[in-house]
Design an enzyme around this catalytic site. Structure first.
Site, short mmCIF file in Angstrom:
data_model
loop_
_atom_site.label_atom_id
_atom_site.label_comp_id
_atom_site.label_asym_id
_atom_site.label_seq_id
_atom_site.Cartn_x
_atom_site.Cartn_y
_atom_site.Cartn_z
NE ARG A 16 33.54 3.00 68.44
CZ ARG A 16 34.09 2.56 67.30
NH1 ARG A 16 34.99 3.27 66.68
NH2 ARG A 16 33.75 1.40 66.79
CB SER A 17 31.01 11.16 72.17
OG SER A 17 31.30 12.26 73.00
N GLY A 51 29.14 0.78 74.57
CA GLY A 51 29.66 2.12 74.84
C GLY A 51 28.51 3.11 74.99
CB ILE A 53 27.87 -5.46 61.54
CG1 ILE A 53 29.34 -5.17 61.85
CG2 ILE A 53 27.24 -4.35 60.75
CD1 ILE A 53 30.23 -5.23 60.62
CG ASP A 54 31.18 -6.75 65.62
OD1 ASP A 54 31.24 -6.82 64.38
OD2 ASP A 54 32.00 -6.14 66.31
NE ARG A 56 32.40 -22.34 48.24
CZ ARG A 56 33.14 -23.21 48.94
NH1 ARG A 56 33.92 -24.07 48.33
NH2 ARG A 56 33.10 -23.22 50.25
NE ARG A 60 35.96 -3.44 68.12
CZ ARG A 60 35.57 -2.22 67.81
NH1 ARG A 60 36.46 -1.33 67.48
NH2 ARG A 60 34.30 -1.88 67.84
CB ALA A 83 33.84 -21.94 55.36
O1 F6P Z 1 32.09 -2.98 66.23
C1 F6P Z 1 31.72 -3.28 64.94
C2 F6P Z 1 32.87 -3.36 64.00
O2 F6P Z 1 32.34 -3.61 62.76
C3 F6P Z 1 33.96 -4.38 64.31
O3 F6P Z 1 33.69 -5.66 63.88
C4 F6P Z 1 35.13 -3.75 63.61
O4 F6P Z 1 36.33 -4.15 64.19
C5 F6P Z 1 34.91 -2.30 63.85
O5 F6P Z 1 33.53 -2.12 63.93
C6 F6P Z 1 35.52 -1.40 62.84
O6 F6P Z 1 35.39 -0.12 63.34
P1 F6P Z 1 36.04 1.14 62.66
O7 F6P Z 1 35.23 1.39 61.44
O8 F6P Z 1 35.91 2.20 63.68
O9 F6P Z 1 37.43 0.76 62.31
#
Ligand code: F6P
Length: 307
Positions: free
Chosen positions: A57-58, A89, A112-113, A140, A157, A172
């Site tokens: 990020r910047s 972003g 990854i989200d 488990r 997040r 689960a």
């Molecule tokens: O946005 C992807 C993510 O993996 C979120 O699920 C997680 O909260 C965040 O990145 C973690 O980011 P950082 O490594 O900057 O704490």
């Protein structure tokens, strides 16, 4: 992301287009960390997690001055278009940059989200789910051997995609995601019902974005349900690394090449995605504004299958 970078570089060379890598994301663009890439620059990276370009990020790119410096750097090298791997972003920055300097960007969804509108899957999501699943399977064994209840926190997040996928695949008893409200009573009822059916151990997957996360939820349930042997595990950043799955490598290759071909063919300010296995370009404004909800069917399924 490395498979995506490889596809962009090799695709560009195939089409006779000069290609440059930018280190450290928009910050690197501002500082001129731009270097020409050849076919060999991306050799032997398809199997590696992370990104060789170290994109991040910047804050400076959010300022007018920062973007002006970035434009100067691109002009020096005659760069006419950008393929950007990232999320909202990254795409917001690309849109503003286009409005100011008319440099077109085509995006590839890298998070990854999996919470980006315009693609069924984002790059890295499948690998993260499989990493979480591997950990859930291992936990488990302890849960089962010692009749314990585990609250396992996975990343996400603002989104429960990793939680729902790894929770279903890991069998689960309950999955808690920020998209739906799960009252404590429901957690307790699930545990009690399981107990009454001679279930001696349970796994509850909690998405990071669920209020309080696994730590708070697990601690609260310990207080309300003191007879249970409860443990809390946070899987954390292990989910963001490691060798990508075959699915992710293929997805990233298709989206990287798709983004590059889009850019060459005049697309701008769109994200390349795969919907129903077809390549589609979605305007950045839509990926930024629209959400991609988790299917209610999946949430319903967890409840049915965990009886
Ligand atoms: O946005 C992807 C993510 O993996 C979120 O699920 C997680 O909260 C965040 O990145 C973690 O980011 P950082 O490594 O900057 O704490």
């Amino acid at each position: 992301m490395n498979a995506c970078i490889r596809a962009v570089v090799r695709g560009a060379i195939y089409y006779g287009v000069e290609v440059y890598g930018i280190r450290h994301g928009y910050d690197g663009m501002i500082r001129g960390e731009v270097f020409q890439m050849q076919s060999y620059s991306v050799s032997n990276i398809i199997q590696k997690g992370g990104t060789i370009l170290k994109s991040a990020r910047s804050k400076e790119f959010m300022t007018k001055e920062g973007r002006a410096k970035a434009y100067e750097q691109l002009q020096k090298l005659g760069i006419e278009g950008i393929v950007a791997i990232g999320g909202n972003g990254t795409f917001t920055g690309a849109l503003v940059f286009f409005e100011e300097y008319e440099i077109p960007t085509v995006g590839a969804p890298g998070t990854i989200d999996n919470d980006l509108y315009g693609t069924d899957h984002t790059i890295g999501y499948d690998t993260a789910v499989n990493t979480a699943l591997d950990a859930i399977d291992k936990i488990r064994d302890t849960a089962d051997s010692h009749d314990r209840i585990f609250f396992i926190e996975v990343m996400g997040r603002d989104s429960g995609y990793i939680a729902i996928q790894s929770g279903i695949a890991g069998g689960a008893e309950l999955v808690m995601v920020p998209e739906t409200f799960t009252p404590f009573e429901e957690v307790i009822d699930t545990l009690r019902e399981g107990w009454s059916r001679s279930k001696s151990s349970s796994i509850i997957v909690v998405a990071e974005g669920e209020e309080g996360g696994a730590a708070e939820v697990g601690t609260k349930i310990k207080q309300l349900f003191p007879q249970a042997d409860i443990r809390i595990t946070n899987l954390g950043h292990v989910q963001r690394g490691g060798a990508p799955t075959a699915f992710d490598r293929i997805l990233a290759s298709r989206l990287g090449l798709g983004a590059l071909e889009g850019l060459i063919n005049g697309q701008k300010n769109v994200m390349a995605g795969l919907i129903n296995n077809q390549l589609v370009y979605t305007p950045f404004v839509d990926t930024i504004r629209k959400s991609k909800p988790i299917s209610d069917d999946l949430i319903r399924m967890v409840k049915i299958l965990s009886i």
